[in-house]
Write a protein that holds these residues in place. Structure first.
Motif, PDB file in Angstrom:
ATOM      1  N   ALA A   1      27.523  -4.967  41.284  1.00 33.03           N
ATOM      2  CA  ALA A   1      27.787  -3.944  39.908  1.00 33.03           C
ATOM      3  C   ALA A   1      28.392  -2.737  40.493  1.00 33.03           C
ATOM      4  O   ALA A   1      29.085  -1.964  39.954  1.00 33.03           O
TER       5      ALA A   1
ATOM      6  N   LYS B   1      31.679  -0.327  39.526  1.00 38.10           N
ATOM      7  CA  LYS B   1      31.284   0.810  38.604  1.00 38.10           C
ATOM      8  C   LYS B   1      32.895   1.717  38.590  1.00 38.10           C
ATOM      9  O   LYS B   1      33.310   1.866  39.460  1.00 38.10           O
TER      10      LYS B   1
ATOM     11  N   ALA C   1      26.121  -4.824  35.634  1.00 38.08           N
ATOM     12  CA  ALA C   1      27.377  -4.797  35.028  1.00 38.08           C
ATOM     13  C   ALA C   1      27.440  -4.704  33.570  1.00 38.08           C
ATOM     14  O   ALA C   1      28.228  -3.933  32.925  1.00 38.08           O
TER      15      ALA C   1
END
Ligand code: SF4
Ligand code: SF4
Ligand code: SF4
Ligand code: FES
Lengths: 354, 168
Positions: free
Chosen positions: A65, A69, A89
């Motif tokens: 994740a 970002k 996420a």
């Protein structure tokens, strides 16, 4: 859940199909690099390698994740990753660091992972996947999964848009969890049926074990112990940079007040008579733990990133969980559930104020 | 480059000024009995006015608290609490309008969640009993005085903030 059973080798076709049918414009997924696995990002379906052995490899490098970002472009990205990464996420979507419509989150069952360097060093013993019996056996030989995984109670592929669960006999159950997930799978012309895997019992056992292990972890319980715990921290802020849910574009601790230089530093020292330098070590960690208190998914990426080997899992996820408990919030479980700090109830928490 | 040097010079001037101020303050600290230093963050519309009322109606309360006025308890960033404790004050008081009476409708509802969270964190290190939040309206001068009295007593019993003497 609407899903279908596939053989391991069919997964390659599944991922290729997602790109081919434009269900996603690109795909992040693990692939084999020597004895280890690492993430790759593919736009060309012909570059997709057979997902097994990489996809269930118990190796943790970066929280996927963290890579996406700030994915604020309309092109759609698919991410195939472990539950803690997918949950991070989901939190990023809620924190408006990603657009829900432009990510397809695919979670994969996880039994716990080794630090990626440990995995590579012991690949011969660990192999391409592990179960709890194997984890115990390896532990006896001194090869242990990460502490974050020991205390993790969200190891099933039931988060995100699609889940890939392992079932017996080299088979997987691929299931759509959200409408977007079901739609993506339907585009691949898979025949989806109502499927459930009965894992409640296993789930409860994992949760109970995890809780026990968490309770057994040594923890700092006073200012003195916290000071000792952080003694070696050089305030490099790697733990922040590798944390998927620490997302500020301009961190307070990169600004003059948080990262004082020259006269500012002198003033700070003067205010207290004497300070530890690099400055703001304790302020940094206490602030950060507050900032991630509702969103920390317990992935342990912070600990892995620490050059001083500070066992940060005993700090960040452990404390964050306490805060999450008071809000009855499990980060990353449900994209529609509001973040605890942007909502409230009119009558609550009065016993936590004084 | 030049600009930066000038910045430091200015800071150094400030430093010299501060030095005098600090000496004065230290002299004022009573020797002998421990006098806790409490920093209070109070909402302009309620507790700050409540404190004022306590003052004008000559309600007695111990002089341990230094108030900082916020426009709403929702303005309280929990980092303020951390900073206060790290800088060695013995306790933090937070005063806001009663739930449902915030002038900005829901500032204190958000504040309540943040305070509960930061206290939960501080609890791990035995510091939560140094942070107290209360709802106290502009007409509750009595209540304000009572809370201050209670807090001063509680913190006296607790002793000085363990962070105080430390090099942190
Ligand atoms: S924290 Fe949980 S989901 Fe993440 S790698 Fe460890 S066991 Fe797997
Ligand atoms: S604080 Fe650590 S465990 Fe929690 S989400 Fe961030 S990197 Fe993962
Ligand atoms: S990564 Fe380790 S050394 Fe660096 S700031 Fe975090 S705890 Fe400190
Ligand atoms: S205005 Fe007083 S708490 Fe919001």
């Amino acid at each position: 859940m609407k899903g279908t059973e596939l053989k391991y080798e069919d997964l390659e076709g599944l991922f290729k199909g997602l790109l081919d049918k434009k269900a996603v414009d690109c795909l992040i997924l693990p692939h084999k690099v020597g004895n280890n696995v690492a993430y790759m990002m593919a736009t060309d379906k012909d570059r997709i390698e057979p997902p097994v052995p990489a996809i269930f490899a118990p190796s943790f490098s970066v929280n996927a994740a963290n890579i996406v970002k700030g994915w604020t472009i309309p092109e759609k990205i698919g991410i195939v990753a472990k539950p803690c990464e997918i949950r991070a996420a989901v939190e990023l979507i809620k924190l408006r660091q990603m657009d829900k419509e432009s990510v397809l989150l695919i979670s994969v069952d996880c039994s716990g992972t080794y630090k990626n360097q440990d995995y590579a060093d012991h690949y011969g013993e660990i192999g391409d996947w592990v179960d709890s019996a194997k984890i115990e056996e390896l532990k006896g030989k001194g090869i242990a999964i990460r502490e974050a995984c020991e205390i993790c109670d969200n190891r099933f592929a039931d988060v995100g848009d699609i889940g890939i669960a392992r079932v017996d006999g080299e088979k997987v159950l691929v299931a759509g969890i959200t409408d977007m997930g079901i739609e993506a799978l339907s585009a691949l012309e898979l025949s989806l049926e109502d499927k459930e895997i009965e894992r409640q019992e296993e789930k409860e056992k994992i949760a109970a074990d995890a809780k026990k292990k968490e309770e057994e972890l040594p923890k700092a319980s006073s200012v003195e112990e916290l000071e000792e715990f952080l003694r070696d921290c050089i305030v490099c802020k790697n733990c922040r940079d590798m944390c998927p849910v620490c997302y500020c574009k301009e961190c307070f601790f990169d600004q003059p007040l948080g990262n004082p230089v020259g006269g500012d530093l002198l003033n700070l020292a003067e205010l207290r008579g004497a300070i530890a330098v690099p400055a703001n070590q304790l302020m940094y960690h206490l602030t950060r733990v507050y900032h991630v208190s509702t969103t920390c998914v317990g992935c342990g990426a912070c600990e892995d990133a620490c050059p001083k080997d500070i066992p940060l899992t005993r700090f960040y996820p452990v404390i964050a969980k306490k805060v999450q408990e008071i809000f009855e919030y499990v980060p990353g479980k449900d994209v529609e559930e509001p973040l605890p700090f942007v909502t409230y109830e009119e009558e609550e928490l009065e016993d936590k104020l004084r | 480059m030049e600009k930066r040097e000038r910045g430091i010079l200015l800071e150094a001037e400030k430093f010299k000024e501060n030095k005098g101020v600090k000496k004065e303050k230290m002299g004022e600290e009573a020797k002998g009995e421990f006098e806790p230093k409490i920093i209070g963050f109070t909402c302009n519309w309620c507790t700050y006015a409540g404190a004022d009322l306590a003052g004008t109606s000559r309600k007695k309360y111990p002089p341990n608290v230094r108030l900082i006025r916020l426009m709403c308890s929702g303005r309280l960033d929990p980092m303020f609490v951390l900073k206060v404790l790290l800088n060695g004050a013995d306790a933090v008081f937070i005063g806001g309008c009663h739930p449902g009476e915030c002038h900005y409708i829901k500032g204190n509802f958000y504040a309540r969640r943040r305070i509960a969270a930061i206290r939960t964190i501080l609890k791990q290190f035995g510091l939560d009993n140094r942070v107290r939040a209360e709802w106290c309206s502009a007409s509750e001068g009595d209540k304000f005085a009572r809370i201050m009295k209670e807090m001063a007593e509680d913190i006296k019993k607790l002793g000085p903030n363990p962070m105080r003497g430390k090099i942190l």
